[in-house]
Design an enzyme around this catalytic site. Structure first.
Site, PDB file in Angstrom:
ATOM      1  N   GLN A   1      27.323  62.524  46.740  1.00 13.69           N
ATOM      2  CA  GLN A   1      26.303  63.011  47.688  1.00 13.69           C
ATOM      3  C   GLN A   1      26.608  64.442  48.155  1.00 13.69           C
ATOM      4  O   GLN A   1      26.036  64.890  49.151  1.00 13.69           O
ATOM      5  CB  GLN A   1      26.237  62.079  48.914  1.00 13.69           C
ATOM      6  CG  GLN A   1      25.826  60.658  48.615  1.00 13.69           C
ATOM      7  CD  GLN A   1      24.356  60.523  48.243  1.00 13.69           C
ATOM      8  OE1 GLN A   1      23.530  61.392  48.547  1.00 13.69           O
ATOM      9  NE2 GLN A   1      24.010  59.442  47.566  1.00 13.69           N
TER      10      GLN A   1
ATOM     11  N   CYS B   1      24.109  49.874  48.140  1.00 12.27           N
ATOM     12  CA  CYS B   1      25.369  49.712  47.401  1.00 12.27           C
ATOM     13  C   CYS B   1      26.577  49.899  48.308  1.00 12.27           C
ATOM     14  O   CYS B   1      27.622  50.394  47.878  1.00 12.27           O
ATOM     15  CB  CYS B   1      25.470  50.673  46.217  1.00 12.27           C
ATOM     16  SG  CYS B   1      24.315  50.287  44.915  1.00 12.27           S
TER      17      CYS B   1
END
Ligand SMILES: *Cc1c(COP(=O)(O)O)cnc(C)c1O
Length: 412
Positions: free
Chosen positions: A209, A370
């Protein structure tokens, strides 16, 4: 590809022109794409790179003497160089092409994992993606090593005192996410890396990310490994990168056996190729690597200080607007976070809210992202996550807010 000019400042309307999908409709409504944490959209230059490769350049790399093979090898290696420059790796051969973050972490868990012994300790954190949990659990099971987890606070920040106390001479590796996909928290990885090194442990940064929101300099971080996925940084799916320090990679055994990773093969003995090929067995995702290089050429045209300022403005605006809705509960309010907002509507299942928003053309993610342990920590089944990229706008935030108010009325 032609050299792209570096932009000054940041103009979201100009950027939006680069992404054709942002101008499409779903259910006859303008698409409002707020699921960038799951995957980012692709600029036209990346789409063109894929098209051009298959239309005009396709050939296998590293093996052929013929024109196209040499040409495609050149493009693939140039992409590696582009990525090397972008993340400031010492050498291009320290940039290994993989299938993505999951594959990069598994490579380390299986290869570096061969150097892990019974009683050694691996440290991860309470906010990891499953792909930065399960490979380490599997490793610990194989080797009889011990997995330790850095706890986090309700705000979604890691407990750094607890981390310091966990580190000792048995710590082999620390593997922590730079930025949490579920909460948006930016972890102080540079400091954490220095602490790990002080006890002789290696450090892997899950950077899945990172580069869609901020710049990364692997030498400045001094990380031993840095893993990321192409598809989250405006590149294609099925390709990603593992950066590693040269001595660390050289000390590791190969991960997979096959073509390209060998120097010589006889039935008695095989010798392995040098970096990066030692870790790149078989025909890779050639077009993926090339188009990922294009994605980084595209990213390098941005003034990232301006990008970060813009995303911060978007985050602050969206947070303030959401706070005006009394039914909204926030998850993850770290001081240092990126434009990812996890929330729930009181008394409503996230899936119901997400499905109704979808009918309004608004793409958000619902569920555990997740990161089931994060949801367990808050004792919730999941959240609704709006994750913004630099091409999102305040107008889109307004549409999300209006949509949410409508959905809340419908469900109550
Ligand atoms: C998406 C993500 C991963 C896994 O990436 P894949 O592309 O699915 O391999 C790992 N960690 C974080 C923080 C992520 O956001």
């Amino acid at each position: 590809m032609e050299k792209l000019a570096v932009q000054k400042g940041f103009n979201v309307e100009e950027v939006r022109k680069d992404f054709p999908i942002l101008h499409t409709k779903v259910y006859d409504r303008n698409l409002i794409y707020l699921d960038n944490g799951a995957t980012a959209q692709k600029p036209q230059v990346v789409i063109d790179a894929i098209d051009t490769f298959y239309a005009k350049e396709n050939a296998n790399i590293h093996r052929g003497v013929h024109f196209l093979s040499q040409h495609s090898t050149g493009l693939y290696e140039e992409a590696r160089n582009t990525i090397q420059r972008y993340i400031n790796a010492e050498n291009s051969y320290q940039v290994l092409f993989t299938k993505g973050t999951t594959d990069s972490i598994n490579l380390v868990a299986f290869s570096f994992g061969e150097l892990v012994k019974e009683g050694d300790e691996i440290i991860i954190s309470a906010m990891e993606h499953h792909s930065n949990i399960v490979p380490w659990q599997m490793l610990c099971e194989r080797k009889g090593a011990v997995l330790k987890v850095i706890p986090m606070s309700t705000k979604g920040e890691l407990d750094l005192d607890a981390y310091q106390n966990m580190l000792n001479e048995k710590t082999k590796l620390v593997s922590v996410t730079h930025i949490s996909n579920a909460l948006g928290t930016v972890n102080p990885v540079k400091e954490m890396i220095a602490q790990a090194h002080a006890v002789g442990a290696k450090f892997l940064v899950d950077g899945a990310q990172s580069m869609q929101h901020t710049t990364v300099d692997v030498q400045d971080l001094d990380c031993d490994f840095f893993a990321f996925s192409g598809h989250k940084v405006f590149g294609p799916t099925g390709v990603g990168v593992l950066y590693g320090k040269e001595d660390v990679l050289n000390a590791m055994p190969p991960y997979q056996g096959g073509g390209d990773m060998i120097k010589t093969v006889t039935f008695e003995k095989t010798t392995y190729n040098e970096l990066p090929h030692k870790f790149e067995a078989g025909t890779p995702n050639i077009v993926g690597g090339i188009a990922l290089g294009t994605a980084f050429e595209y990213l390098s045209t941005f003034d990232f200080e301006a990008v970060e300022a813009y995303e911060k403005e978007l985050l602050d605006y969206a947070t303030a607007e959401l706070k005006k809705i009394p039914e909204i509960e926030f998850y993850g309010e770290a001081e240092n976070k990126v434009s990812v907002i996890s929330f729930l509507v009181k008394g409503q299942h996230p899936y119901d809210v997400g499905s109704l928003l979808d009918k309004l053309g608004i793409a958000v993610r619902t569920g555990h992202h997740c990161a089931q342990p994060v949801m367990d920590f808050y004792s919730i089944p999941g959240t609704i996550r709006a994750s913004f990229a630099f091409y999102n706008t305040k107008e889109e935030v307004d549409i999300l807010i209006t949509g949410l108010k409508r959905v809340i009325t419908m469900l109550s």
